[in-house]
Design an enzyme around this catalytic site. Structure first.
Site, mmCIF file in Angstrom:
data_model
loop_
_atom_site.group_PDB
_atom_site.id
_atom_site.type_symbol
_atom_site.label_atom_id
_atom_site.label_comp_id
_atom_site.label_asym_id
_atom_site.label_seq_id
_atom_site.Cartn_x
_atom_site.Cartn_y
_atom_site.Cartn_z
ATOM 1 N N SER A 32 0.913 -1.157 -0.083
ATOM 2 C CA SER A 32 0.103 0.058 0.065
ATOM 3 C C SER A 32 0.931 1.194 0.144
ATOM 4 O O SER A 32 1.730 1.303 0.861
ATOM 5 C CB SER A 32 -0.839 -0.104 1.254
ATOM 6 O OG SER A 32 -1.704 1.290 1.602
ATOM 7 N N LYS A 84 -1.302 -1.001 -4.193
ATOM 8 C CA LYS A 84 -2.357 -0.073 -3.872
ATOM 9 C C LYS A 84 -1.979 1.331 -3.762
ATOM 10 O O LYS A 84 -1.019 1.391 -3.176
ATOM 11 C CB LYS A 84 -3.066 -0.827 -2.790
ATOM 12 C CG LYS A 84 -4.017 -0.014 -1.864
ATOM 13 C CD LYS A 84 -4.712 -0.784 -0.905
ATOM 14 C CE LYS A 84 -4.746 -0.017 0.559
ATOM 15 N NZ LYS A 84 -5.519 -0.768 1.523
ATOM 16 N N LYS A 100 -3.091 5.071 -2.703
ATOM 17 C CA LYS A 100 -4.010 5.522 -1.676
ATOM 18 C C LYS A 100 -4.314 6.973 -2.623
ATOM 19 O O LYS A 100 -3.427 7.693 -3.322
ATOM 20 C CB LYS A 100 -3.239 6.394 -0.412
ATOM 21 C CG LYS A 100 -3.093 5.193 0.598
ATOM 22 C CD LYS A 100 -4.211 4.645 1.139
ATOM 23 C CE LYS A 100 -3.889 3.745 2.364
ATOM 24 N NZ LYS A 100 -5.163 3.275 2.828
ATOM 25 N N ASP A 145 -7.135 2.917 -2.926
ATOM 26 C CA ASP A 145 -7.940 3.293 -1.789
ATOM 27 C C ASP A 145 -8.218 4.454 -1.445
ATOM 28 O O ASP A 145 -7.113 5.378 -1.236
ATOM 29 C CB ASP A 145 -7.010 2.518 -0.739
ATOM 30 C CG ASP A 145 -7.760 2.442 0.699
ATOM 31 O OD1 ASP A 145 -8.942 2.817 0.637
ATOM 32 O OD2 ASP A 145 -7.131 1.845 1.747
ATOM 33 N N GLU A 149 -10.995 0.607 -3.271
ATOM 34 C CA GLU A 149 -11.625 0.644 -1.911
ATOM 35 C C GLU A 149 -12.110 1.715 -1.219
ATOM 36 O O GLU A 149 -11.515 2.939 -1.427
ATOM 37 C CB GLU A 149 -10.179 -0.040 -1.255
ATOM 38 C CG GLU A 149 -10.214 -0.576 -0.047
ATOM 39 C CD GLU A 149 -8.963 -0.766 0.717
ATOM 40 O OE1 GLU A 149 -8.117 -1.240 0.059
ATOM 41 O OE2 GLU A 149 -8.812 -0.813 2.005
ATOM 42 N N ASP A 202 -13.821 -1.523 2.840
ATOM 43 C CA ASP A 202 -13.035 -1.589 4.053
ATOM 44 C C ASP A 202 -13.491 -1.018 5.409
ATOM 45 O O ASP A 202 -14.420 -1.752 5.991
ATOM 46 C CB ASP A 202 -11.559 -0.906 3.802
ATOM 47 C CG ASP A 202 -10.623 -0.939 4.838
ATOM 48 O OD1 ASP A 202 -11.162 -1.541 5.877
ATOM 49 O OD2 ASP A 202 -9.481 -0.164 4.731
ATOM 50 N N LYS A 248 -9.890 -6.835 7.864
ATOM 51 C CA LYS A 248 -8.771 -6.666 8.657
ATOM 52 C C LYS A 248 -9.376 -7.130 10.168
ATOM 53 O O LYS A 248 -10.285 -7.120 10.679
ATOM 54 C CB LYS A 248 -8.662 -5.000 8.890
ATOM 55 C CG LYS A 248 -8.142 -4.345 7.697
ATOM 56 C CD LYS A 248 -7.653 -2.815 7.826
ATOM 57 C CE LYS A 248 -7.404 -2.228 6.797
ATOM 58 N NZ LYS A 248 -7.230 -0.687 6.907
ATOM 59 N N GLY A 297 -4.260 -4.383 6.227
ATOM 60 C CA GLY A 297 -3.440 -4.206 7.484
ATOM 61 C C GLY A 297 -3.412 -2.737 8.065
ATOM 62 O O GLY A 297 -4.229 -1.871 7.515
HETATM 63 O O1 OSB Z 1 -7.193 1.775 4.768
HETATM 64 O O2 OSB Z 1 -6.143 0.066 4.382
HETATM 65 C C1 OSB Z 1 -6.194 1.155 4.994
HETATM 66 C C2 OSB Z 1 -3.074 2.155 6.520
HETATM 67 C C3 OSB Z 1 -3.550 3.061 7.756
HETATM 68 C C4 OSB Z 1 -4.956 3.179 7.841
HETATM 69 C C5 OSB Z 1 -5.909 2.455 6.843
HETATM 70 C C6 OSB Z 1 -5.207 1.849 5.873
HETATM 71 C C7 OSB Z 1 -3.687 1.589 5.792
HETATM 72 C C8 OSB Z 1 -3.031 0.842 4.671
HETATM 73 C C9 OSB Z 1 -1.962 0.277 5.009
HETATM 74 O O3 OSB Z 1 -3.522 0.712 3.451
HETATM 75 C C10 OSB Z 1 -1.974 -1.449 4.860
HETATM 76 C C11 OSB Z 1 -0.707 -1.994 5.338
HETATM 77 O O4 OSB Z 1 -0.606 -2.204 6.707
HETATM 78 O O5 OSB Z 1 -0.122 -2.193 4.689
HETATM 79 MG MG MG Z 2 -8.577 0.755 3.339
#
Ligand code: OSB
Ligand code: MG
Length: 367
Positions: free
Chosen positions: A136, A162, A164, A189, A214, A239, A263, A291
Site C-alpha cells: 500500500s 495499492k 492511496k 484506496d 477501496e 474496508d 482486517k 493491514g
Molecule cells: O485503509 O487500508 C487502509 C493504513 C492505515 C490506515 C488505513 C489503511 C492503511 C493501509 C496500509 O492501506 C495497509 C498496510 O498495513 O500495509
Molecule cells: Mg483501506
C-alpha cells in the site's frame, strides 16, 4: 486454558518513512502490545492496532488501552476458557471497541495454538503454505514520485500495488502509474474521501483497468456505495464499512460492493474474520487481508488469516522492512518471490524482539 497473568505495552515504533492517507500523515506506528500468560507458562501475543487519533474508526490508542486495562483483561483473568471462540460470551456487554477486543482475541488464538503445538494458520483452519504479498503506497507529492515508488515496489516483488487517493490526487496519479506498468495488478484506496456527487471523478477511473477501488464513500454509507457500484465497471471493495458479519450481509443484500478487505483488528479478531470470510465465500464475494501499518505481531496474525480459503486477492501484508527499520518480531517478515511463507512452528511462528519492544515502549501495565 487459564490466563494467569498479562502484560500491556504502549509502543511508538518509528516508521521508515511518513505514510500519507486522505485522513492524514503518520510518522510512527503507535499501538498496544498484549501478552497473555497461561498456567503452564505459555505466552500468546496480540496487537491492538488503534491509531493515536480516531481517524480510521472511532477507536484510538489511549481509549483502547484504558478499555483493555480496566475492563477487557480483568474480565478474562483467571477464567477457564476452552477456546478463543468463547471470548464473545465474556465481551457481550461491551459494545464495539473491536480493535481492543481484537488484541485479546489474537493473543488468545496464539496461546491456544501454542498449547496445541499447531501453527496459528492451522489452528484457525487455514491450509495455504504461502500468501500473496501486496503493498500500500501513501499519497505522494507528485505523479512522478509515485511512479518511482511503484517501480521500487515492483522491483521488490510485490504482486499487487495499492495507491492511496483523494480528490485532486487520483486520476492523474493512477494514469501515470498505469502508463508505466500496463499489466500491473493495480488498485486505489480512498479511505472515504469522496461523496456520491463525485461520481464522474470515480467513473473516469474505470478506463485504468483497476483491480478494485477501496472504500470511496463514507463508512456508514452502504446505500450510496450500492448506487455507485451500479454505475462503475470497476469492482468496489469495502474496508471501513465492514466491521462485522452483519455489515457483510447488508453489503451483499444491497450490492454495495463485490470485494471485502477483512482486517482482523476492525472486525474484533480472528474468530470474527473467519465468520465474515465464510459468509463472503458462500456468496462469491472475494476477500483479502488488510493491514493497519501493523507491527510484526499484527502481521503474523494477518498471514495466518490470509491462509483461509476465501482470501483470493493479494493482501496488504508487506515485509517488515517496508515499514520498520526494526520490527518487534524475529526473524523479520521477508518476501520470497512476491509471497510470504507461512510459518509452520507453533502459534504466530515468530519470536519477539524484546530489546526493540523495551526501547520503544512508553508505558507498561502488568496484571
Ligand atoms: O485503509 O487500508 C487502509 C493504513 C492505515 C490506515 C488505513 C489503511 C492503511 C493501509 C496500509 O492501506 C495497509 C498496510 O498495513 O500495509
Ligand atoms: Mg483501506
Amino acid at each position: 486454558m487459564k490466563i494467569t497473568a498479562a502484560h500491556l505495552y504502549k509502543i511508538n515504533l518509528p516508521l521508515q518513512s511518513p505514510f500519507r492517507t486522505s485522513f492524514g500523515q503518520m510518522t510512527t506506528k503507535d499501538f498496544t502490545l498484549l501478552a497473555l500468560h497461561d498456567e503452564e507458562g505459555n505466552s500468546g501475543y496480540g496487537e491492538c492496532s488503534a491509531f493515536s487519533q480516531p481517524f480510521y474508526t472511532e477507536e484510538f490508542r489511549d481509549s483502547a488501552y484504558l478499555l483493555l486495562k480496566n475492563t477487557l483483561i480483568p474480565m478474562i483473568l483467571n477464567q477457564e476458557l476452552s477456546s478463543p471462540t468463547q471470548l464473545s460470551c465474556y465481551f457481550t456487554t461491551i459494545k464495539r471497541n473491536n480493535m481492543a477486543k481484537a488484541a485479546v482475541d489474537t493473543a488468545l488464538w496464539d496461546l491456544y495454538a501454542k498449547r496445541n503445538h499447531q501453527s496459528l494458520a492451522r489452528a484457525i483452519g487455514g491450509h495455504k503454505t504461502e500468501v500473496l504479498a501486496g503493498i500500500s503506497i501513501g499519497i505522494q507529492p507528485s505523479p512522478e514520485l509515485l511512479v518511482t515508488k511503484v517501480r521500487q515496489a515492483v522491483k521488490a516483488g510485490y504482486q499487487r500495488v495499492k495507491i492511496k487517493i483523494k480528490p485532486g490526487a487520483d486520476y492523474q496519479y493512477l494514469k501515470a502509474v498505469r502508463n508505466e506498468f500496463p499489466h500491473l495488478m493495480l488498485m486505489a484506496d480512498a479511505n472515504s474521501a469522496y461523496r456520491l456527487k463525485d461520481i464522474d471523478c470515480l467513473k473516469r477511473l474505470d478506463e485504468l483497468n483497476l483491480l478494485m477501488i477501496e472504500q470511496p464513500l463514507e463508512a456508514d454509507d452502504l446505500l450510496h456505495h450500492a448506487q455507485l457500484q451500479q454505475q462503475l465497471t470497476t469492482p468496489l471493495c469495502l474496508d471501513e464499512s465492514i466491521n462485522s458479519l452483519a455489515d457483510a450481509q447488508a453489503m451483499e443484500q444491497l450490492g454495495s460492493g463485490r470485494i471485502i478487505n477483512i482486517k482482523i483488528s476492525k472486525v474484533g479478531g480472528l474468530t470474527a474474520a473467519k465468520m465474515i470470510q465464510a459468509f463472503a465465500e458462500a456468496h462469491q464475494i472475494g476477500c483479502w487481508c488488510g493491514g493497519m501499518l501493523g507491527s510484526g505481531v499484527a502481521r503474523a496474525a494477518d498471514i495466518a488469516a490470509a491462509t483461509l480459503p476465501g482470501y483470493v486477492f493479494p493482501n496488504d501484508i508487506s515485509a517488515s522492512q517496508r515499514y520498520f527499520a526494526h520490527d518487534i518480531i524475529k526473524p523479520e517478515i521477508k518476501l520470497d518471490n512476491g509471497k510470504i511463507n507461512v510459518p509452520t512452528s507453533s502459534g504466530i511462528g515468530y519470536g519477539l524482539a524484546w530489546n526493540i519492544i523495551h526501547r520503544y515502549s512508553i508505558e507498561e501495565t502488568i496484571f
